[in-house]
Design an enzyme around this catalytic site. Structure first.
Site, PDB file in Angstrom:
ATOM      1  N   ASN A 165      72.853  54.758  73.503  1.00  0.00           N
ATOM      2  CA  ASN A 165      71.646  54.509  72.711  1.00  0.00           C
ATOM      3  C   ASN A 165      70.388  54.687  73.547  1.00  0.00           C
ATOM      4  O   ASN A 165      69.404  55.288  73.106  1.00  0.00           O
ATOM      5  CB  ASN A 165      71.674  53.087  72.143  1.00  0.00           C
ATOM      6  N   ARG A 210      76.084  66.129  59.544  1.00  0.00           N
ATOM      7  CA  ARG A 210      76.754  66.020  60.843  1.00  0.00           C
ATOM      8  C   ARG A 210      78.217  66.373  60.644  1.00  0.00           C
ATOM      9  O   ARG A 210      78.919  65.708  59.886  1.00  0.00           O
ATOM     10  CB  ARG A 210      76.624  64.614  61.423  1.00  0.00           C
ATOM     11  N   HIS A 244      69.252  65.261  53.957  1.00  0.00           N
ATOM     12  CA  HIS A 244      70.011  64.129  54.488  1.00  0.00           C
ATOM     13  C   HIS A 244      70.932  63.525  53.435  1.00  0.00           C
ATOM     14  O   HIS A 244      71.771  62.673  53.744  1.00  0.00           O
ATOM     15  CB  HIS A 244      69.032  63.074  55.018  1.00  0.00           C
ATOM     16  N   TYR A 255      82.063  54.151  61.108  1.00  0.00           N
ATOM     17  CA  TYR A 255      80.835  53.838  60.381  1.00  0.00           C
ATOM     18  C   TYR A 255      81.200  53.225  59.034  1.00  0.00           C
ATOM     19  O   TYR A 255      82.043  53.761  58.314  1.00  0.00           O
ATOM     20  CB  TYR A 255      80.005  55.102  60.105  1.00  0.00           C
ATOM     21  N   ARG A 314      70.017  46.946  60.181  1.00  0.00           N
ATOM     22  CA  ARG A 314      70.764  47.133  61.424  1.00  0.00           C
ATOM     23  C   ARG A 314      69.850  47.414  62.616  1.00  0.00           C
ATOM     24  O   ARG A 314      70.026  46.873  63.686  1.00  0.00           O
ATOM     25  CB  ARG A 314      71.756  48.293  61.273  1.00  0.00           C
ATOM     26  N   HIS A 331      76.310  51.245  58.387  1.00  0.00           N
ATOM     27  CA  HIS A 331      75.634  52.516  58.093  1.00  0.00           C
ATOM     28  C   HIS A 331      75.233  52.652  56.625  1.00  0.00           C
ATOM     29  O   HIS A 331      74.375  53.463  56.292  1.00  0.00           O
ATOM     30  CB  HIS A 331      76.557  53.677  58.493  1.00  0.00           C
TER      31      HIS A 331
END
Length: 689
Positions: free
Chosen positions: A41, A376, A436, A470, A567, A595
Site C-alpha cells: 500500500n 482488472r 469502472h 475481495y 474502508r 470491496h
C-alpha cells in the site's frame, strides 16, 4: 466546510492495516501478510500521491495558487506521517513479529546469526542455485546511466582492500561499486529455507544468501559490503479530486513535457557507505529529495511468499467457497437465471459461477452475442479464455477494456491484444473517462428466435484472483427492466453518445448517478423535516467528493441518521456538533478486503437498496462510467441488508475512523465479527429453487 485531508485519511487506513500486523489475536503468519499489505500500500501511495504532490510543488506559483490547498504544506504533513508509520512498522517487525516467530520455532536468520554448519550449507546453496542468476554492473566512468526498475530490490556491492594477484605487482582498483537487481522472480521467491534441526525451522532472505556468497564473487578484494536499495517511480498524475476540469487540463499540459516514470523515492539501507550511495545517485540521477532512509531489507510485500512450514495453526482457518443456495451445481446457469434473480457474494461463494456462465454462453449455439467490461484482468484469466472460446464459436464478442487500470496495464493489454487478434470487438476506453462499471451481457435467441438478454452486474472485477480475497456482490438477472439498460450502457461505450432518455432503474455515471443520489438524500431530508424517520447507510471504499460531503452534512443538520462504513479514504468529519451530530463512521479491516459498495435510503420505511461499482469520489461520479443497480427482488434485498447489518454490528474488527482504534466491545454484548458472521450465515442458507 470542515473535512479531513484526503492523503492523511488514506494513511490512517494504512495504519489500521498495520494494527492487524500488531494484533496477537491474528494468526502469526497472517500478521506477516498484513506487513506485506502495508508495504505494498505504501509503495502505491508513493508512486501515486507523493509523486503527484511533488509535481504540484514544482508548478509555477500562479498555477499553484489556484489549488485548494498548498501542495508543499500537504507534502510536509504526509511525509511526517509516513515517517511515523515506517518507524511503527520497523518496531512491529523487530520487536513483535521476529520474537513471535522465534517462539513458534521459526527463525528468520540474518547472515551474522548463521552457525558454521548453516553457513557451509548456505554457501553451497548459493553456488548451486543463486550464483548463475547474478549479473552485477560496475558503476564507473564507462557506465553513462543506471536504470533501476520500479519496485525491484537492488543490491549495491562496495569493494575495498584490493589484494595483489599472485605474480603481479599491482592489484585491482582501490575501491569499486557495483549494482545488480536481486533475482527474486528468477529464483522463485525471496526466501530460502535451511535444513530444520528437530522442531526448529530456519529461513533466510535471498539478500543474505547473496551476502554469504559475495566474497567468493570478488576474491580480489578483502572487503565486500552488500546493501539494498529500492526505487519507486511515479505513476500517472492523480489530482482529479482536487481541481476543476479547466485547471486539470492546464496542469496536465504544463507537465506533459516531463519525463514519465520519474523517481518518487529511493529507499536505501542507512548503513550503506557514503561512497556507494554517492555512486548510485550519480549513475541514476536521483537527488537527495528522493532519498528515504529505510532498513536493511526492502520490499516487505515479498512476505506474501513467506513459507508456512506446514503450520496450519499459524494461518487463518480455511473458509472454502460455500455452495450457492439458488444457482445449480450442475446444468444450465442461463436457464436458472431466466427463472429468477440470483446474488453472488465472492469470496464466500465461488466466482467460478461467473466463468461457468461465460463458458456456457460460449458453447451455447443459441447465444449470439457477449459483451463485457474488463477493468482488472487476472494474468491467467479464465474469463478472457472463455471469451476467446466464444469468438472461436462465432459469437459476437464485445470487450470494453481499461488500459490504464493502475498497475494492471500489462495484463489488460496482453488479453486485449489476444482478444482483438481472435476477432473480438475490443473497445479501449478514452483516458479521460475510465469504464469502472462491472457488467456482463449475454444475448440469446429463444422462442420464435426472439432474443433474450441475461446480465451480471457486480461491485467487483471479472478477475478470479482478486475474487478469492475481495468481498463483493454480484447480481445475475434476466429482468428486462435491468438488462435493457445494461445494453444501453454498452451502446454508450461503443458510440460515446449519452443515452437519449434517463434510466429508470440503473444510476449511471457520469450522467444520472450524482443527481439521483442528491435526490435520494433530499428525500430523506424532507422526511426528517416532517418529523418522520429518515436514514442513510453507505458502505463504500472512499468518501472524498466535496459536494456529496456537503449534502450529507445538510442531511445531518436536518436530523437524518447517517451511518458510514468506509474502508479507506474518509474526508467527512463525523460527530461534529452542529455539523454532523447524527453521522457515525466506521470501517473494517479483516482477512478479506472489503470491496463492495452498498447505498441504503430509508425512504419512509420502504428502503431503497443500491449495489454499485462507484465510491463517492469526484472521479467516480463525474469522470468514470459507473453503475449503481437496485435490488428489485425483496428476498435478495433482505439478504444484502442482513450482510450489511453484520458490518454495522461488528465489535471485533470495526474501527472508529476518528481515532483509528478498535471500537470497544460493549459490556455483555455478543461478539460479532462481520466477515466470520457473513460466512456462517451464508453457510446456513437453505437450498432454494
Amino acid at each position: 466546510m470542515k473535512t479531513l485531508p484526503r492523503d492523511l485519511s488514506w494513511l490512517r487506513f494504512n495504519a489500521r492495516v498495520l494494527q492487524e500486523a500488531q494484533s496477537d489475536t491474528v494468526p502469526l503468519l497472517e500478521r506477516l501478510k498484513f506487513l506485506a499489505i502495508f508495504s505494498a500500500n505504501l509503495d502505491e501511495f508513493f508512486k501515486v500521491r507523493v509523486a503527484t504532490l511533488r509535481r504540484l510543488v514544482k508548478l509555477k506559483k500562479k498555477t499553484r495558487d489556484q489549488l485548494n490547498e498548498s501542495p508543499k504544506r500537504q507534502l510536509k504533513a504526509v511525509l511526517a506521517e509516513v515517517q511515523r508509520q515506517q518507524e511503527a512498522f520497523g518496531t512491529t517487525y523487530r520487536e513483535q513479529l521476529l520474537p513471535a516467530l522465534n517462539a513458534a520455532h521459526i527463525h528468520l536468520l540474518s547472515e551474522p546469526e548463521l552457525t558454521d554448519a548453516q553457513r557451509t550449507w548456505v554457501l553451497e546453496y548459493f553456488n548451486a542455485s543463486v550464483r548463475d542468476l547474478l549479473s552485477p554492473v560496475v558503476l564507473d566512468d564507462t557506465l553513462h546511466h543506471l536504470f533501476l526498475k520500479d519496485q525491484a530490490v537492488y543490491l549495491a556491492f562496495f569493494l575495498t582492500g584490493p589484494r595483489a594477484a599472485p605474480g603481479k605487482a599491482k592489484g585491482p582498483e582501490a575501491e569499486r561499486v557495483l549494482a545488480m537487481e536481486l533475482p527474486t522472480k528468477r529464483h522463485g521467491g525471496r526466501f530460502v529455507q535451511l535444513p530444520a534441526e528437530g522442531d526448529e525451522r530456519y529461513v533466510m532472505f535471498l539478500d543474505d544468501v547473496v551476502r554469504v556468497g559475495a566474497p567468493s564473487l570478488f576474491p580480489a578484494y578483502a572487503g565486500v559490503a552488500v546493501h539494498a536499495v529500492k526505487l519507486s517511480r511515479d505513476a500517472e498524475l492523480d489530482i482529479e479530486e482536487e481541481v476543476s476540469d479547466d485547471l486539470l487540463a492546464k496542469i496536465r499540459s504544463s507537465l506533459a513535457k516531463r519525463a514519465t516514470g520519474y523517481p518518487a523515492r529511493l529507499l536505501y539501507d542507512p548503513e550503506m557507505p557514503r561512497e556507494a550511495l554517492r555512486a548510485l545517485k550519480q549513475k541514476t540521477g536521483i537527488t537527495d529529495e528522493e532519498l528515504v532512509a529505510g532498513s536493511r531489507y526492502h520490499n516487505f510485500r515479498d512476505f506474501f511468499g513467506f513459507p508456512s512450514f506446514g503450520q496450519a495453526k499459524l494461518l487463518n482457518p480455511a473458509w472454502p467457497p460455500l455452495p450457492h443456495p439458488t444457482l445449480p451445481r450442475t446444468g444450465s446457469l442461463l436457464a436458472a437465471i431466466g427463472r429468477r434473480d440470483h446474488l453472488l457474494h465472492p469470496p464466500y461463494q465461488s466466482f467460478d459461477h461467473v466463468t461457468h456462465l461465460l463458458r456456457e454462453a460460449a458453447a451455447d449455439p443459441q447465444v449470439s452475442a457477449v459483451a463485457i467490461t474488463l477493468y482488472r484482468v487476472a494474468a491467467k484469466s479464465a474469463v478472457a479464455k472463455a471469451l476467446l472460446k466464444a469468438v472461436k464459436n462465432g459469437k459476437q464478442v464485445t470487450v470494453v477494456v481499461e488500459l490504464k487500470a493502475r498497475f494492471d496495464e500489462e495484463s489488460n493489454i496482453y488479453w486485449a491484444e489476444k482478444l482483438q487478434k481472435a476477432g473480438a470487438h475490443v473497445i479501449f476506453t478514452p483516458p479521460e473517462q475510465k469504464v469502472h462499471a462491472k457488467l456482463l451481457l449475454i444475448t440469446r435467441r429463444e422462442a420464435a428466435e426472439i432474443p433474450r438478454q441475461y446480465a451480471y452486474l457486480s461491485t467487483g472485477n471479472f478477475n478470479e484472483d482478486t475474487a478469492a480475497v475481495y468481498t463483493d456482490h454480484g447480481l445475475f438477472t434476466a429482468d428486462e427492466r435491468l438488462t435493457k439498460e445494461v445494453a444501453a450502457v454498452f451502446n454508450y461505450c461503443h458510440d460515446r453518445v449519452a443515452p437519449a432518455a434517463p434510466f429508470e432503474h440503473l444510476l449511471l455515471a457520469p450522467f444520472t448517478l450524482r443527481p439521483r443520489l442528491n435526490e435520494l438524500i433530499d428525500h430523506e431530508i424532507k422526511l426528517a423535516h416532517k418529523g418522520h424517520p429518515a436514514s442513510i447507510i453507505l458502505k463504500i471504499n472512499a468518501l472524498q467528493d466535496p459536494g456529496m460531503i456537503a449534502k450529507l452534512y445538510a442531511a445531518s443538520k436536518a436530523g437524518v441518521r447517517v451511518e458510514l462504513i468506509i474502508r479507506g479514504i474518509g474526508c467527512l468529519v463525523p460527530g461534529e456538533p452542529g455539523l454532523s451530530d447524527t453521522i457515525s463512521q466506521r470501517g473494517l479491516v479483516d482477512r478479506n478486503l472489503e470491496h463492495s459498495r452498498v447505498y441504503v435510503f430509508g425512504n419512509g420505511g420502504e428502503e431503497k437498496v443500491f449495489v454499485s461499482s462507484a465510491d463517492w469520489m469526484t472521479r467516480n461520479l463525474d469522470r468514470r462510467v459507473e453503475v449503481a443497480f437496485p435490488l428489485l427482488d425483496e428476498t435478495l434485498r433482505a439478504e444484502v441488508r442482513q450482510l450489511l447489518d453484520f458490518q454495522r454490528e461488528d465489535n471485533v474488527k470495526a474501527r472508529d475512523f476518528d481515532n483509528n482504534f478498535l471500537l470497544p466491545e460493549p459490556a455483555g454484548a455478543p461478539r460479532v465479527r462481520a466477515q466470520e458472521a457473513t460466512y456462517q450465515w451464508l453457510k446456513k442458507l437453505k437450498r432454494r429453487k
